[in-house]
Design an enzyme around this catalytic site. Structure first.
Site, PDB file in Angstrom:
ATOM      1  N   ARG A  47      -3.053   0.409   2.454  1.00 52.67           N
ATOM      2  CA  ARG A  47      -2.307   1.543   2.974  1.00 52.67           C
ATOM      3  C   ARG A  47      -3.317   2.628   3.316  1.00 52.67           C
ATOM      4  O   ARG A  47      -4.340   2.776   2.620  1.00 52.67           O
ATOM      5  CB  ARG A  47      -1.332   2.105   1.922  1.00 52.67           C
ATOM      6  CG  ARG A  47      -0.101   1.276   1.676  1.00 52.67           C
ATOM      7  CD  ARG A  47       0.881   1.344   2.860  1.00 52.67           C
ATOM      8  NE  ARG A  47       2.081   0.572   2.609  1.00 52.67           N
ATOM      9  CZ  ARG A  47       2.285  -0.670   3.039  1.00 52.67           C
ATOM     10  NH1 ARG A  47       1.362  -1.290   3.744  1.00 52.67           N
ATOM     11  NH2 ARG A  47       3.425  -1.288   2.804  1.00 52.67           N
TER      12      ARG A  47
ATOM     13  N   GLU B 120       0.617   7.016  10.164  1.00 54.68           N
ATOM     14  CA  GLU B 120       0.901   6.068  11.250  1.00 54.68           C
ATOM     15  C   GLU B 120       2.125   6.508  12.040  1.00 54.68           C
ATOM     16  O   GLU B 120       3.062   7.029  11.445  1.00 54.68           O
ATOM     17  CB  GLU B 120       1.131   4.667  10.645  1.00 54.68           C
ATOM     18  CG  GLU B 120      -0.111   4.153   9.955  1.00 54.68           C
ATOM     19  CD  GLU B 120       0.096   2.839   9.230  1.00 54.68           C
ATOM     20  OE1 GLU B 120       1.198   2.254   9.316  1.00 54.68           O
ATOM     21  OE2 GLU B 120      -0.835   2.393   8.556  1.00 54.68           O
TER      22      GLU B 120
ATOM     23  N   HIS C  99      -1.637  -1.619  12.393  1.00 50.83           N
ATOM     24  CA  HIS C  99      -0.834  -2.118  11.262  1.00 50.83           C
ATOM     25  C   HIS C  99      -0.068  -3.397  11.645  1.00 50.83           C
ATOM     26  O   HIS C  99       1.163  -3.399  11.767  1.00 50.83           O
ATOM     27  CB  HIS C  99       0.148  -1.041  10.787  1.00 50.83           C
ATOM     28  CG  HIS C  99       0.684  -1.304   9.402  1.00 50.83           C
ATOM     29  ND1 HIS C  99       1.076  -0.318   8.546  1.00 50.83           N
ATOM     30  CD2 HIS C  99       0.885  -2.465   8.723  1.00 50.83           C
ATOM     31  CE1 HIS C  99       1.501  -0.849   7.409  1.00 50.83           C
ATOM     32  NE2 HIS C  99       1.394  -2.167   7.498  1.00 50.83           N
TER      33      HIS C  99
HETATM   34  P1  NAP Z   1       0.034  -7.515  -5.645  1.00 55.59           P
HETATM   35  O1  NAP Z   1       0.125  -8.979  -5.826  1.00 55.59           O
HETATM   36  O2  NAP Z   1       0.847  -6.629  -6.516  1.00 55.59           O
HETATM   37  O3  NAP Z   1      -1.514  -7.116  -5.771  1.00 55.59           O
HETATM   38  C1  NAP Z   1      -1.954  -5.808  -5.885  1.00 55.59           C
HETATM   39  C2  NAP Z   1      -3.233  -5.820  -6.690  1.00 55.59           C
HETATM   40  O4  NAP Z   1      -3.750  -4.498  -6.739  1.00 55.59           O
HETATM   41  C3  NAP Z   1      -3.031  -6.277  -8.129  1.00 55.59           C
HETATM   42  O5  NAP Z   1      -3.965  -7.255  -8.414  1.00 55.59           O
HETATM   43  C4  NAP Z   1      -3.254  -5.023  -8.971  1.00 55.59           C
HETATM   44  O6  NAP Z   1      -3.859  -5.367 -10.196  1.00 55.59           O
HETATM   45  C5  NAP Z   1      -4.166  -4.199  -8.072  1.00 55.59           C
HETATM   46  N1  NAP Z   1      -4.010  -2.773  -8.295  1.00 55.59           N
HETATM   47  C6  NAP Z   1      -2.857  -2.063  -8.351  1.00 55.59           C
HETATM   48  N2  NAP Z   1      -3.107  -0.775  -8.594  1.00 55.59           N
HETATM   49  C7  NAP Z   1      -4.456  -0.669  -8.715  1.00 55.59           C
HETATM   50  C8  NAP Z   1      -5.330   0.417  -8.979  1.00 55.59           C
HETATM   51  N3  NAP Z   1      -4.863   1.656  -9.200  1.00 55.59           N
HETATM   52  N4  NAP Z   1      -6.642   0.170  -9.013  1.00 55.59           N
HETATM   53  C9  NAP Z   1      -7.124  -1.077  -8.805  1.00 55.59           C
HETATM   54  N5  NAP Z   1      -6.347  -2.144  -8.546  1.00 55.59           N
HETATM   55  C10 NAP Z   1      -5.023  -1.935  -8.507  1.00 55.59           C
HETATM   56  O7  NAP Z   1       0.404  -7.097  -4.168  1.00 55.59           O
HETATM   57  P2  NAP Z   1       0.186  -7.924  -2.820  1.00 55.59           P
HETATM   58  O8  NAP Z   1       1.414  -8.693  -2.516  1.00 55.59           O
HETATM   59  O9  NAP Z   1      -1.127  -8.624  -2.859  1.00 55.59           O
HETATM   60  O10 NAP Z   1       0.136  -6.698  -1.766  1.00 55.59           O
HETATM   61  C11 NAP Z   1      -0.812  -5.671  -1.924  1.00 55.59           C
HETATM   62  C12 NAP Z   1      -0.570  -4.536  -0.957  1.00 55.59           C
HETATM   63  O11 NAP Z   1      -1.013  -4.900   0.338  1.00 55.59           O
HETATM   64  C13 NAP Z   1       0.874  -4.110  -0.719  1.00 55.59           C
HETATM   65  O12 NAP Z   1       1.373  -3.296  -1.764  1.00 55.59           O
HETATM   66  C14 NAP Z   1       0.783  -3.371   0.601  1.00 55.59           C
HETATM   67  O13 NAP Z   1       0.529  -2.005   0.387  1.00 55.59           O
HETATM   68  C15 NAP Z   1      -0.410  -4.034   1.281  1.00 55.59           C
HETATM   69  N6  NAP Z   1       0.021  -4.829   2.457  1.00 55.59           N
HETATM   70  C16 NAP Z   1      -0.364  -4.437   3.686  1.00 55.59           C
HETATM   71  C17 NAP Z   1       0.036  -5.180   4.784  1.00 55.59           C
HETATM   72  C18 NAP Z   1      -0.363  -4.795   6.174  1.00 55.59           C
HETATM   73  O14 NAP Z   1       0.376  -5.081   7.094  1.00 55.59           O
HETATM   74  N7  NAP Z   1      -1.521  -4.191   6.363  1.00 55.59           N
HETATM   75  C19 NAP Z   1       0.834  -6.300   4.624  1.00 55.59           C
HETATM   76  C20 NAP Z   1       1.202  -6.661   3.362  1.00 55.59           C
HETATM   77  C21 NAP Z   1       0.777  -5.918   2.265  1.00 55.59           C
HETATM   78  P3  NAP Z   1      -3.669  -4.463 -11.503  1.00 55.59           P
HETATM   79  O15 NAP Z   1      -2.203  -4.220 -11.636  1.00 55.59           O
HETATM   80  O16 NAP Z   1      -4.263  -5.267 -12.608  1.00 55.59           O
HETATM   81  O17 NAP Z   1      -4.428  -3.214 -11.260  1.00 55.59           O
HETATM   82  C1  8YV Z   2       4.753  -4.533   7.361  1.00 55.01           C
HETATM   83  C2  8YV Z   2       3.416  -4.230   5.188  1.00 55.01           C
HETATM   84  O1  8YV Z   2       4.052  -4.100   8.485  1.00 55.01           O
HETATM   85  O2  8YV Z   2       4.429  -5.794   3.770  1.00 55.01           O
HETATM   86  C3  8YV Z   2       3.864  -4.706   3.859  1.00 55.01           C
HETATM   87  O3  8YV Z   2       3.629  -3.994   2.876  1.00 55.01           O
HETATM   88  O4  8YV Z   2       2.748  -3.255   5.303  1.00 55.01           O
HETATM   89  C4  8YV Z   2       3.721  -5.009   6.398  1.00 55.01           C
HETATM   90  O5  8YV Z   2       3.990  -6.334   6.133  1.00 55.01           O
HETATM   91  C5  8YV Z   2       5.700  -3.459   7.039  1.00 55.01           C
HETATM   92  O6  8YV Z   2       6.088  -3.368   5.728  1.00 55.01           O
HETATM   93  C6  8YV Z   2       6.907  -3.577   7.937  1.00 55.01           C
HETATM   94  O7  8YV Z   2       7.745  -2.510   7.743  1.00 55.01           O
END
Ligand code: NAP
Ligand code: 8YV
Length: 312
Positions: free
Chosen positions: A231, A260, A278
């Site tokens: 993010r 964004e 994004h």
């Molecule tokens: P997840 O499985 O919950 O993984 C998040 C990881 O971050 C966990 O391993 C957690 O471990 C760590 N974490 C949380 N808070 C932290 C902190 N303060 N310091 C260090 N590490 C921390 O989530 P995920 O499904 O992989 O998704 C992760 C994130 O990716 C989403 O929440 C979203 O914001 C982002 N995302 C972006 C897109 C995009 O389109 N760009 C798409 C999908 C997801 P600990 O709890 O042990 O700290």
């Molecule tokens: C999407 C994301 O772009 O899953 C997330 O956290 O950032 C992306 O997959 C978004 O959430 C769609 O609204």
């Protein structure tokens, strides 16, 4: 009879189409008077489908006293007030796991493109510079470099798998150490210091706000690269811009930004940044799967069954 469903914003078309078939859909963004629409639906709305990155706050929840479930289109739920939902007994669901592959692919593409500068080289060729100025500048290889993953969760682990195929060395930092075959660093600064490429894939929200700041970027150093697919809030964006302009880090690959879709135009001038709008989960297949899961969670809850991917 169809259940009512309040949809907050226009989102993925295929998902909205299915929602129109399954539910009596109330489209909040089309309402000429939002407050009046909320008031009129308050007595009947048990389910809310959220898409996009607007806030789902306590005020919205209070306007819907019968609300039982908020189903998010996306895995990140930083825009939803989880404490407020918990206090009101509202279940929040996300679309965990179904997007891991696409987001990890995008993260790897950003690593590759940021180090190898393929988008910049493509631009160079199209501008006729190959002919007039000769071959493009040498870039940086991935193999043998250390990729530091900040947030080794569901997506982070998929990124690690892919990066190993590129012969990168993996390290990570989470708040909690995991049973994985990668070296652990106790904080973001140490991870940055030990990495050639620092890749951010934590959740957004207050806990991670500006986790990537001047101290972390100093530790990454002038040979280091930052990739952010988490993010925009996780990075101190004005500081990052400064560090890129002054070449205090080597480069950055970004899929997410502070406000964004507004990206400060100064970023467009940078030769050492690769910028995506994004789009990490934005494939036909993954967006369909996200919508399917979002709807499944709502239908399960409304039929009295446990949801598939609860957040709280
Ligand atoms: P997840 O499985 O919950 O993984 C998040 C990881 O971050 C966990 O391993 C957690 O471990 C760590 N974490 C949380 N808070 C932290 C902190 N303060 N310091 C260090 N590490 C921390 O989530 P995920 O499904 O992989 O998704 C992760 C994130 O990716 C989403 O929440 C979203 O914001 C982002 N995302 C972006 C897109 C995009 O389109 N760009 C798409 C999908 C997801 P600990 O709890 O042990 O700290
Ligand atoms: C999407 C994301 O772009 O899953 C997330 O956290 O950032 C992306 O997959 C978004 O959430 C769609 O609204």
């Amino acid at each position: 009879m169809k259940h009512d469903l309040l949809l907050t914003a226009k989102g993925h078309q295929g998902t909205q189409k299915r929602m129109e078939q399954e539910f009596a859909l109330i489209k909040l963004w089309e309402a000429p008077d939002r407050a009046a629409t909320l008031k009129a639906s308050a007595a009947k709305i048990r389910a809310l489908a959220h898409t996009g990155h607007s806030k789902v706050d306590a005020a919205l929840m209070d306007a819907l006293p019968k609300l039982e479930i908020i189903a998010n289109f996306g895995v990140g739920v930083d825009q939803i007030d989880l404490d407020a939902a918990k206090q009101r007994g509202i279940i929040v669901t996300n679309t965990a796991n179904v997007l891991n592959d696409c987001v990890a692919d995008c993260a790897m593409a950003l690593v590759l493109n940021t180090l190898r500068k393929f988008p910049q080289a493509d631009k160079y060729l199209r501008a006729g510079q190959w002919k007039t100025q000769g071959t493009y500048q040498l870039t940086t290889s991935l193999s043998g470099k250390t990729l530091g993953i900040l947030g080794l969760g569901r997506i982070g682990e998929e990124i690690a798998r892919r990066a190993q195929a590129f012969r990168m060395i993996i390290r990570y930092h989470n708040r909690n150490q995991k049973d994985v075959p990668y070296d652990y660093d106790p904080d973001a600064v140490t991870l940055a210091k030990n990495s050639d490429v620092l890749l951010v894939i934590t959740p957004g929200g207050a806990e991670t706000n500006k986790l990537i700041n001047a101290r972390v970027l100093d530790a990454l150093g002038p040979q280091g690269y930052l990739v952010n697919v988490a993010r925009g809030s996780v990075v101190d964006q004005p500081v990052l811009l400064q560090y890129l302009q002054q070449k205090k880090i080597a480069g950055a690959g970004l899929d997410v930004y502070e406000h964004e879709p507004d990206v400060p135009p100064e970023f467009f001038e940078l030769d050492n940044a690769v910028l995506l709008p994004h789009m990490a989960s934005a494939t036909i297949e993954t967006r369909m799967a996200m919508g399917k899961l979002q709807i499944e969670n709502i239908l399960l809850h409304l039929s009295g069954q446990p949801v598939k991917t609860p957040v709280n």
